[in-house]
Scaffold this active site. Structure first.
Site, PDB file in Angstrom:
ATOM      1  CG  ASP A   1      -1.837   1.131   1.304  1.00  0.00           C
ATOM      2  OD1 ASP A   1      -2.372   1.555   0.049  1.00  0.00           O
ATOM      3  OD2 ASP A   1      -2.277   1.271   2.151  1.00  0.00           O
TER       4      ASP A   1
ATOM      5  CB  CYS B   1     -16.489   4.693   1.400  1.00  0.00           C
ATOM      6  SG  CYS B   1     -15.933   3.310   2.500  1.00  0.00           S
TER       7      CYS B   1
ATOM      8  CE  LYS C   1      -6.172  13.982   4.204  1.00  0.00           C
ATOM      9  NZ  LYS C   1      -5.978  13.086   5.178  1.00  0.00           N
TER      10      LYS C   1
ATOM     11  CB  CYS D   1     -16.387   1.978   7.821  1.00  0.00           C
ATOM     12  SG  CYS D   1     -17.882   1.056   7.807  1.00  0.00           S
TER      13      CYS D   1
ATOM     14  CB  CYS E   1     -18.553  -4.046   3.458  1.00  0.00           C
ATOM     15  SG  CYS E   1     -16.841  -3.519   3.030  1.00  0.00           S
TER      16      CYS E   1
END
EC number: 1.17.99.6
Length: 322
Positions: free
Chosen positions: A133, A213, A222, A240, A243
């Site tokens: 990432d 999302c 921001k 979150c 899902c």
């Protein structure tokens, strides 16, 4: 294909297991032709919201040979972060499970570097770069191509044996290796993730409108959180997991064994009222080496204020009905 391609591939997978990775798959370093148009459409629809960095390095995201000159193989790996305890069970504001402990970027990169060093000691020097990432790479696409898992309807990579609570990482190298085949899709007619999303961010199967999302709103955004999120945050102050939590395949998730991913004990004790009084000093103490630092104190405080303001409105309306 040289005989060494299969020998080296087996060695790499053995090392991956030794260094704590859940899965390891290998793809040929080539142009991701099937991902080019969908990714372009994603950007054209502004599903990336204010994440303008996703518009950069379009070609590099699709072709690893532009990232590592002379590369022949993409080694995709997964690393478990599923916690022993779900902190949302403690009746407090919530953060995504991946952010319970220390920042995974440096932890996994360090593991990858150690793994590469051992590989070089056994097979000789080779050119490579390690990622998690941290570069313009379509990690999920490479992981899917290498057979680690399939892309679920929530756009997360899912693996039958372990669910989806894991980080993805890559070693792009100039070794010619035996490749793996993609796995099959096992979502079937299930819609649990789509139906559970409180902001309707899953606009169609495997396509997320990032601007809707909760993770985007609490981490990437921001500016002020839009009014469209009011009453829909479900107490998520950073990220979150909804899902993923509802996905049937995550019933197979098992707790990780990485000491550095364990949460700060304070995360289990602070209640909503205490989060509302969060200070810069306490923020720095709790999230010293955490991914939550990405939001900064001001960003997390904005999220907390937005959520608790929501709660106050709901309580006020409930009182009016009494």
């Amino acid at each position: 294909m040289p005989e060494s391609a299969e020998i080296y591939a087996k060695l790499i997978k053995s090392k991956a297991e030794k260094f704590g990775f859940q899965s390891c798959g290998i793809s040929r370093a080539d142009f991701l032709a099937e991902d080019a148009q969908p990714f372009e459409n994603y950007l054209k629809n502004n599903f990336h919201g204010e994440m303008s960095y996703m518009e950069n390095y379009f070609d590099k995201r699709l072709d690893p040979r532009l990232l590592v000159e002379g590369s022949k193989s993409v080694i995709s790996l997964s690393y478990n972060y599923f916690p022993e305890k779900d902190l949302s069970d403690f009746g407090q504001l919530k953060i995504s499970k991946y952010a319970y402990g220390q920042d995974y970027h440096e932890i996994i990169k360090e593991i990858l570097r150690d793994m590469v060093q051992e590989l070089r000691e056994e097979i000789g020097d080779f050119d490579c770069r390690v990622f998690t990432d941290s570069a313009p790479i379509l990690e999920r696409s490479w992981a899917r191509k290498s057979g680690i898992g399939w892309v679920g309807k929530n756009a997360n990579l899912i693996t039958k044996q372990t669910g989806s609570f894991y980080f993805l990482a890559e070693i792009i190298c100039d070794l010619e290796l035996k490749t793996d085949a993609p796995t099959t899709d096992h979502c079937g007619s299930c819609r649990k993730c789509i139906d559970a999303c409180p902001t309707d961010a899953i606009v169609s199967e495997r396509i997320i409108d990032g601007s809707k999302c909760i993770s985007y709103a609490t981490i990437e955004l921001k500016n002020d959180i839009p009014e469209s999120f009011q009453g829909k945050m479900e107490d998520w102050m950073f990220g979150c997991d909804i899902c993923q939590d509802v996905c049937p395949w995550n019933r197979f998730s098992k707790p990780h064994q990485q000491e550095k991913f364990k949460p700060n004990p304070l995360l289990q004790t602070l209640k909503k009222s205490q989060w509302q009084e969060l200070s810069q000093d306490l923020f720095s103490e709790i999230f010293k080496k955490s991914p939550v630092k990405r939001a900064k104190f001001s960003g997390l405080k904005r999220n907390i204020d937005f959520i608790t303001q929501d709660s106050d409105v709901v309580d006020f309306k409930a009182n009016l009905k009494l």
